[in-house]
Enzyme design. Structure first.
Site, PDB file in Angstrom:
ATOM      1  N   LYS A 116       7.640 -64.368   7.698  1.00 27.34           N
ATOM      2  CA  LYS A 116       6.264 -63.865   7.746  1.00 27.34           C
ATOM      3  C   LYS A 116       5.290 -64.727   6.946  1.00 27.34           C
ATOM      4  O   LYS A 116       4.127 -64.854   7.301  1.00 27.34           O
ATOM      5  CB  LYS A 116       6.228 -62.422   7.233  1.00 27.34           C
ATOM      6  N   LYS A 158       5.591 -56.827   1.058  1.00 33.39           N
ATOM      7  CA  LYS A 158       6.300 -56.927   2.339  1.00 33.39           C
ATOM      8  C   LYS A 158       7.434 -57.946   2.267  1.00 33.39           C
ATOM      9  O   LYS A 158       7.300 -58.999   1.646  1.00 33.39           O
ATOM     10  CB  LYS A 158       5.340 -57.368   3.446  1.00 33.39           C
ATOM     11  N   GLY A 165       9.224 -51.763   9.373  1.00 27.99           N
ATOM     12  CA  GLY A 165       8.890 -50.938   8.224  1.00 27.99           C
ATOM     13  C   GLY A 165       9.844 -51.056   7.059  1.00 27.99           C
ATOM     14  O   GLY A 165       9.654 -50.399   6.025  1.00 27.99           O
ATOM     15  N   GLU A 200      -0.008 -58.386   0.321  1.00 31.54           N
ATOM     16  CA  GLU A 200      -1.235 -58.389   1.108  1.00 31.54           C
ATOM     17  C   GLU A 200      -2.136 -57.237   0.677  1.00 31.54           C
ATOM     18  O   GLU A 200      -1.665 -56.218   0.163  1.00 31.54           O
ATOM     19  CB  GLU A 200      -0.926 -58.208   2.596  1.00 31.54           C
ATOM     20  N   LEU A 203      -4.953 -52.398   4.128  1.00 31.54           N
ATOM     21  CA  LEU A 203      -6.114 -51.868   4.837  1.00 31.54           C
ATOM     22  C   LEU A 203      -6.010 -50.350   4.914  1.00 31.54           C
ATOM     23  O   LEU A 203      -4.939 -49.798   5.124  1.00 31.54           O
ATOM     24  CB  LEU A 203      -6.196 -52.479   6.236  1.00 31.54           C
ATOM     25  N   HIS A 208      -3.429 -50.806  15.152  1.00 32.87           N
ATOM     26  CA  HIS A 208      -2.442 -51.849  15.398  1.00 32.87           C
ATOM     27  C   HIS A 208      -2.638 -52.321  16.837  1.00 32.87           C
ATOM     28  O   HIS A 208      -2.358 -51.591  17.781  1.00 32.87           O
ATOM     29  CB  HIS A 208      -1.032 -51.272  15.205  1.00 32.87           C
ATOM     30  N   LYS A 237       6.621 -47.611  16.542  1.00 33.83           N
ATOM     31  CA  LYS A 237       5.684 -47.271  17.610  1.00 33.83           C
ATOM     32  C   LYS A 237       6.254 -46.157  18.493  1.00 33.83           C
ATOM     33  O   LYS A 237       7.442 -46.178  18.830  1.00 33.83           O
ATOM     34  CB  LYS A 237       5.403 -48.503  18.470  1.00 33.83           C
ATOM     35  N   ARG A 291       9.631 -62.714  21.371  1.00 33.56           N
ATOM     36  CA  ARG A 291      10.510 -62.092  22.364  1.00 33.56           C
ATOM     37  C   ARG A 291       9.668 -61.207  23.268  1.00 33.56           C
ATOM     38  O   ARG A 291       8.476 -61.029  23.045  1.00 33.56           O
ATOM     39  CB  ARG A 291      11.567 -61.232  21.658  1.00 33.56           C
TER      40      ARG A 291
END
Length: 448
Positions: A116, A158, A165, A200, A203, A208, A237, A291
């Site tokens: 990341k 993160k 998650g 980070e 927010l 998303h 999701k 992917r």
């Protein structure tokens, strides 16, 4: 074009790839664990090979067994689907080293986007906006605490190699920073074998939104619009739709063109998704998935493009079917993920399906590998199907989804269908104002 493709996956995505292969005149090979011997993919593939016992580590993550199956069956390409080994650069590299085509990006791009921190640095250099944060991995709690204080709370810690998650901790109180920092590193190590973390700005109430992108080996790169994936629980999701109910045409084209240009500059091959957090009219890069996505049918419904077939063509060295935009999007599509879980407690509910009836009618698609008397094994992800509907507009699409949910019959196990029926009745979903925090907040109120 390939003559035979081995599918290194299971469940509905394996069946989805088999269908694409059949329509393209390509033979398919399904690999399976002993627990999946009676799966629909095994029944419908041209050939099948058992690669190990039920545990994923011994079967669907068993690279030597998968490569042996490809060799024994004479396959000339391997499709990894999603999950399992789909974003494993070592697997992609070994597939190609053994003389098979990998239906996905190059191993180098999987590595580049899989980390990341590196991904963030890469896209930032290509002009994509990123969430303010540490320039790279953070080694110590003291270093991270200083960054958090300078940036201002809240912040999120993160895992650099993370996803789903895991390895994520939100810091609202600076006095809790060290404990949460160590917890994030520990989770990252356990889940991804890498304890590197970064920081980070967190927010407060974003959406998303992800952009579907495609590149080929001839220098072509396109975007296929966005999907709004903000209905989530614990970063997973549950509902996806496209187009997003909050984006203007100008914003859609701006972020889409920027994403396509990034893919072009990278020389990226195949399907990918660039994921953003969106708040107050601004996009912030989150990650890139190298992917096909679970929610790819949403894009297929509004574009009419078979994304799996496109993956296969690009991997075979052909040019993209659609090389230039702007693409014309048709209507609206929504997908719900049906999990074998209790809709109130979310406890897994594996077991035998006693009755099954898929919904039908205009604009309704049901992607699943289940059937009556099929026993859902307890060893894998709880998703058992995806219900996707298309309408001329969002209002018609929502009504069609509500109707299709009521038509769906799955008995013998508990599923999340009642939860989805409830979600589609909520005011914030109906007006499109929901954010990534909305569902968990609503569930807390409902269960209070």
């Amino acid at each position: 074009m390939f003559k035979k493709i081995l599918i290194a996956n299971r469940g509905e995505i394996a069946l989805r790839i088999i269908r694409a292969c059949r329509e393209m005149g390509i033979e398919s090979v399904a690999v399976h664990s002993t627990a999946d011997a009676n799966s629909m993919a095994v029944r419908l593939a041209d050939e099948s090979v058992c690669i190990g016992p039920p545990k994923s580590h011994d079967s669907y993550l068993n690279i030597p067994a998968i490569l042996s199956a490809a060799a024994v069956t004479g396959a000339d390409a391997v499709h990894p689907g999603y999950g399992f080994l789909s974003e494993n650069a070592q697997f992609a590299r070994m597939v190609e080293e053994h003389g098979f085509a990998f239906i996905g990006p190059t191993p180098e791009h999987i590595e580049q986007m899989g980390d990341k921190v590196t991904a963030k640095q890469t896209v930032k250099a290509l002009g994509i906006p990123v969430v303010p944060g540490s320039p790279g991995g953070v080694d110590t709690a003291d270093e991270g605490k200083k960054i958090a204080e300078d940036m201002g709370l809240p912040v999120i810690i993160k895992a650099a190699s993370g996803g789903g998650g895991k390895g994520m901790q939100i810091v609202n109180d600076i006095n809790e920073f060290e404990e949460l920092f160590q917890r994030a590193r520990s989770e990252a190590k356990v889940n991804f074998g890498d304890d590197t973390v970064y920081i980070e700005k967190f927010l407060k109430d974003p959406k998303h939104i992800e952009i579907q992108v495609f590149g080929d080996t001839h220098g072509n790169a396109i975007h296929l619009g966005e999907r709004d994936c903000s209905v989530q629980r614990r970063h997973q999701k549950l509902v996806e739709e496209g187009p997003s109910p909050v984006l203007t045409e100008e914003l859609r084209e701006e972020i889409g063109a920027l994403s396509a240009n990034t893919v072009r500059e990278m020389g990226y091959r195949g399907a990918g998704t660039i994921e953003f957090l969106y708040e107050d009219g601004k996009f912030y890069f989150m990650e890139m998935n190298t992917r096909i996505q679970v929610e790819h049918p949403v894009t297929e419904m509004i574009t009419g493009i078979d994304l799996i077939a496109e993956q296969i063509r690009v991997a075979a060295g052909e040019e993209l079917t659609i090389k230039k935009g702007p693409l014309r999007f048709r209507g609206h599509a929504i997908e719900i993920r049906i999990n074998a879980e209790d809709p109130d407690t979310f406890m897994p509910s594996p077991g035998k399906i006693t009755q099954f009836h898929a919904p039908g009618g205009l604009g309704v698609r049901f992607d699943s590998a289940i059937y009556a008397e099929y026993s859902i094994p307890p060893h894998y992800d709880s998703m058992v199907g995806k219900l996707i509907v298309h309408g001329r507009n969002r209002e018609e699409c929502i009504r069609r989804m509500q109707r299709a949910i009521r038509e769906t019959v799955i008995t013998g196990i508990k599923t999340t269908l009642p939860l989805h029926e409830w979600i589609l009745q909520q005011e914030e979903f109906l007006d499109g104002s929901y954010s990534i925090k909305w569902l968990e907040q609503q569930l807390e109120k409902r269960n209070a």
